[in-house]
Scaffold this active site. Structure first.
Site, mmCIF file in Angstrom:
data_model
loop_
_atom_site.group_PDB
_atom_site.id
_atom_site.type_symbol
_atom_site.label_atom_id
_atom_site.label_comp_id
_atom_site.label_asym_id
_atom_site.label_seq_id
_atom_site.Cartn_x
_atom_site.Cartn_y
_atom_site.Cartn_z
ATOM 1 N N GLU A 51 5.068 29.932 4.975
ATOM 2 C CA GLU A 51 5.025 29.731 4.225
ATOM 3 C C GLU A 51 5.412 30.321 3.619
ATOM 4 O OE1 GLU A 51 4.120 27.322 1.402
ATOM 5 O OE2 GLU A 51 4.829 28.620 0.505
ATOM 6 N N GLY A 76 7.819 19.740 0.620
ATOM 7 C CA GLY A 76 7.787 19.275 -0.235
ATOM 8 C C GLY A 76 8.266 16.996 -0.161
ATOM 9 N N HIS A 113 -30.290 16.151 -10.431
ATOM 10 C CA HIS A 113 -30.709 17.454 -9.745
ATOM 11 C C HIS A 113 -31.587 17.208 -8.500
ATOM 12 C CE1 HIS A 113 -32.018 20.992 -8.525
ATOM 13 N NE2 HIS A 113 -33.620 20.829 -8.156
ATOM 14 N N GLY A 141 0.536 -1.072 0.257
ATOM 15 C CA GLY A 141 -0.781 -0.137 -0.094
ATOM 16 C C GLY A 141 0.967 0.942 -0.055
ATOM 17 N N ALA A 186 -0.819 10.139 -6.131
ATOM 18 C CA ALA A 186 -1.053 8.384 -5.807
ATOM 19 C C ALA A 186 -2.234 7.625 -7.447
ATOM 20 C CB ALA A 186 -2.467 7.646 -4.927
ATOM 21 N N GLY A 196 5.065 25.540 5.461
ATOM 22 C CA GLY A 196 5.309 25.055 4.457
ATOM 23 C C GLY A 196 3.255 24.668 4.460
HETATM 24 P P1 NAI Z 1 4.400 21.457 -1.591
HETATM 25 O O1 NAI Z 1 5.426 20.641 -2.196
HETATM 26 O O2 NAI Z 1 2.510 20.689 -1.824
HETATM 27 O O3 NAI Z 1 4.158 22.177 -0.636
HETATM 28 C C1 NAI Z 1 5.251 22.776 -0.361
HETATM 29 C C2 NAI Z 1 5.317 23.982 0.563
HETATM 30 O O4 NAI Z 1 6.232 24.190 0.924
HETATM 31 C C3 NAI Z 1 5.649 25.261 -0.799
HETATM 32 O O5 NAI Z 1 4.364 25.772 -0.870
HETATM 33 C C4 NAI Z 1 6.719 25.353 -0.559
HETATM 34 O O6 NAI Z 1 6.894 27.289 -1.240
HETATM 35 C C5 NAI Z 1 6.648 25.804 1.359
HETATM 36 N N1 NAI Z 1 8.079 25.597 1.367
HETATM 37 C C6 NAI Z 1 9.706 25.178 0.501
HETATM 38 N N2 NAI Z 1 10.461 25.812 1.674
HETATM 39 C C7 NAI Z 1 10.708 26.186 2.629
HETATM 40 C C8 NAI Z 1 10.825 27.233 3.740
HETATM 41 N N3 NAI Z 1 12.235 27.175 4.096
HETATM 42 N N4 NAI Z 1 9.756 27.646 4.572
HETATM 43 C C9 NAI Z 1 8.669 27.510 3.796
HETATM 44 N N5 NAI Z 1 7.553 27.174 2.829
HETATM 45 C C10 NAI Z 1 8.850 26.632 3.072
HETATM 46 O O7 NAI Z 1 4.394 19.628 -0.873
HETATM 47 P P2 NAI Z 1 4.076 18.882 0.539
HETATM 48 O O8 NAI Z 1 2.812 19.330 1.078
HETATM 49 O O9 NAI Z 1 5.090 18.553 2.008
HETATM 50 O O10 NAI Z 1 3.479 17.168 -0.455
HETATM 51 C C11 NAI Z 1 4.753 16.868 -1.220
HETATM 52 C C12 NAI Z 1 3.777 16.074 -2.236
HETATM 53 O O11 NAI Z 1 3.095 15.018 -1.481
HETATM 54 C C13 NAI Z 1 2.874 16.749 -2.593
HETATM 55 O O12 NAI Z 1 3.593 16.468 -4.363
HETATM 56 C C14 NAI Z 1 1.655 16.458 -2.480
HETATM 57 O O13 NAI Z 1 1.069 16.823 -4.306
HETATM 58 C C15 NAI Z 1 1.607 15.138 -2.606
HETATM 59 N N6 NAI Z 1 0.617 15.424 -2.293
HETATM 60 C C16 NAI Z 1 -0.571 15.318 -1.994
HETATM 61 C C17 NAI Z 1 -2.052 14.659 -1.068
HETATM 62 C C18 NAI Z 1 -3.006 15.090 -1.965
HETATM 63 O O14 NAI Z 1 -3.558 14.975 -3.019
HETATM 64 N N7 NAI Z 1 -4.778 15.691 -1.649
HETATM 65 C C19 NAI Z 1 -1.992 15.370 0.233
HETATM 66 C C20 NAI Z 1 -0.360 15.354 0.091
HETATM 67 C C21 NAI Z 1 0.809 14.924 -0.277
#
Ligand code: NAI
Length: 460
Positions: A202, A266, A445, A36, A320, A179
């Site tokens: 952020e 990230g 609807h 998983g 995913a 972030g």
């Molecule tokens: P992300 O790339 O979505 O967001 C990271 C944020 O951290 C960015 O906005 C960036 O500007 C900020 N950042 C970077 N360095 C920083 C600093 N020094 N100080 C303050 N802010 C800073 O990454 P995240 O949220 O960690 O997610 C990782 C991956 O997991 C992504 O690719 C996401 O799409 C995926 N994911 C998807 C989900 C969903 O589809 N519901 C749920 C959880 C994760």
């Protein structure tokens, strides 16, 4: 010799294994942790379980708005976490059963690639060698912990990633989220709902990076009203014990403390530690010339014939559902079935309350690319069902239409349950539906889904 060896049993690996096994290939799947992957064990599923508990709490707290009296609703943090574990266990068992039904041989051990071996590729696990004609890399990604002074030192203590925060022994009174991306906002949402004081720091001037600007701003405003403190355009410069130090856009140095500090800036593709270098596959490089993933073509083939990659290990579209589709494309290539990967209709969902969902180009992207588009917008209040079920709820639907072809290029929504509606927009974009075709489609609807049709209803 096996037809296919897959390394990694997440949504890329297990979906590919199931499909390949059902198609009659002899498949071996290596997974060192639970089947998983991150999604099921420490990502999508556990977080959605927690967020649903938070939603139930919010509904009961505001039940009076619907004419229902509930006395003193309260959260039992331990019980919420226990339920999350139960859900995960059930789904992991489901994947296990799927693998069995598809005749996939699952090796519960860490695999190491040893390069070519005759006609195939050699993989060693638990001291035993396995050889397969084709190899599919689904090794995923890991949370980035940037070299901010004091941050790494705090890991395992006050500082947590999205993995450790899922099993805290007690609810933090104060949480600082570094972030404001998808992970940051989902955890901010959960902890805010259950009464933790949350601060999001952020770096960018907006939350939810690539999501539509207006929708992100609306979500931020709602969470600001619920008590989340946003420090936008603020770069974290140091972590001093339980205190996050950041610089504001005005150059001021500020501090905020938390019982926990969540770092979610990230994820990065996992490229080391399992013998990948023995294959000599090419990497995708960022503008600075550093590898960010395994390079693949539209059929998920790497530069080495017989070696494929799917999911986060490719370093882009780290979702995913992308991984699962990529896994299917790779297996189809092995089976000789014509298929290819397209990325313009991949939905993104953020499971805050209210939810955010989007697919295709945003208004900002359209502008940046110089596309000739119409931007259509409607408040969610145009949906009768939304109004009936969302007392004081706000939301919006935005549709980006190509002026020349009248096809839908993007749809972005805020409001429950847009996570469950967005696939309608995915279909429209994937199959290049025109606005006229959408207008001629009958939607049930009353449903919130009608908002999509309603938003484009005026366009001729
Ligand atoms: P992300 O790339 O979505 O967001 C990271 C944020 O951290 C960015 O906005 C960036 O500007 C900020 N950042 C970077 N360095 C920083 C600093 N020094 N100080 C303050 N802010 C800073 O990454 P995240 O949220 O960690 O997610 C990782 C991956 O997991 C992504 O690719 C996401 O799409 C995926 N994911 C998807 C989900 C969903 O589809 N519901 C749920 C959880 C994760």
């Amino acid at each position: 010799m096996h037809d296919l060896a897959i390394i990694g049993g997440g949504p890329g690996g297990y979906v590919a294994a199931g499909r390949a096994g059902a198609a009659g290939l002899s498949v071996i799947l290596f997974e060192k942790n639970n089947l998983g992957g991150v999604c099921l064990n420490e990502g999508c599923i556990p977080t959605k379980t927690l967020l649903y508990s938070a939603k139930v709490l919010e509904y009961t707290q505001h039940a009076d708005r619907y004419g229902v009296n509930v006395e003193a609703p309260a959260v039992d943090f331990g019980a919420v976490l226990k339920r999350k574990e139960k859900v995960v266990r059930k789904l992991v068992a489901g994947v296990k059963a799927q693998m069995k039904a598809a005749g996939v041989e699952v090796i519960a051990a860490e695999a190491e690639i040893r390069g070519r071996s005759g006609e195939g590729f050699s993989v060693v696990a638990d001291g035993q060698e396995y050889v397969a004609r084709n190899l599919l890399l689904c090794t995923g990604s890991e949370a980035v912990v940037p070299p901010i002074p004091g941050l790494r030192e705090g890991l395992g203590g006050v500082v947590v990633t999205s993995r450790e925060i899922l099993s805290l022994s007690e609810q933090p009174a104060e949480l600082v989220v570094i972030g404001g991306g998808v992970i940051g906002m989902e955890f901010a949402s959960f902890f805010n709902s259950i009464g933790t004081k949350v601060t999001v720091v952020e770096m960018l001037p907006k939350i939810l990076g690539p999501m539509d600007d207006e929708i992100s701003a609306m979500l931020q405003a709602q969470y600001a009203r619920k008590g989340v403190a946003f420090q936008l355009g603020c770069k974290v410069t140091a972590v001093e014990g339980d205190t996050v130090v950041y610089e504001t856009p005005e150059g001021e140095t500020c501090r905020v403390r938390g019982d926990r500090i969540l770092v979610c800036v990230g994820r990065r593709a996992r490229l080391q530690g399992y013998g990948l270098e023995s294959l000599g596959v090419e990497y995708a490089l960022n503008p600075a010339g550093r590898p960010y993933g395994v390079k693949v073509d539209a059929r998920m083939r790497t530069s080495v014939p017989g070696v494929y990659a799917a999911g986060d290990v490719t370093g882009f579209s780290m979702l995913a559902h992308t991984a699962s589709r990529e896994g299917e494309v790779a297996v189809n290539d092995i089976l000789g079935v014509s298929d290819s990967m397209r990325y313009d209709a991949i939905p993104g969902v953020v499971y805050t309350n209210p939810e955010v969902a989007g697919v295709g180009v945003t208004e900002a992207e359209a502008l940046q690319k110089g596309l000739d588009v119409s931007v259509l917008k409607l408040p969610m209040a145009f949906s009768g069902r939304f109004v009936a079920e969302n007392e004081r709820g706000e939301g919006a639907c935005k549709v980006i239409v190509d002026n020349a072809t009248r096809t839908v290029l993007g749809v972005h929504m805020l409001g429950n349950p847009c996570s469950e509606l967005i696939h309608g927009a995915c279909l429209a974009i994937e199959h290049k539906l025109t606005v006229k075709q959408l207008q001629e489609t009958v939607f049930p609807h009353p449903t919130v889904s009608e908002i999509l049709r309603e938003t484009v209803s005026g366009l001729r």
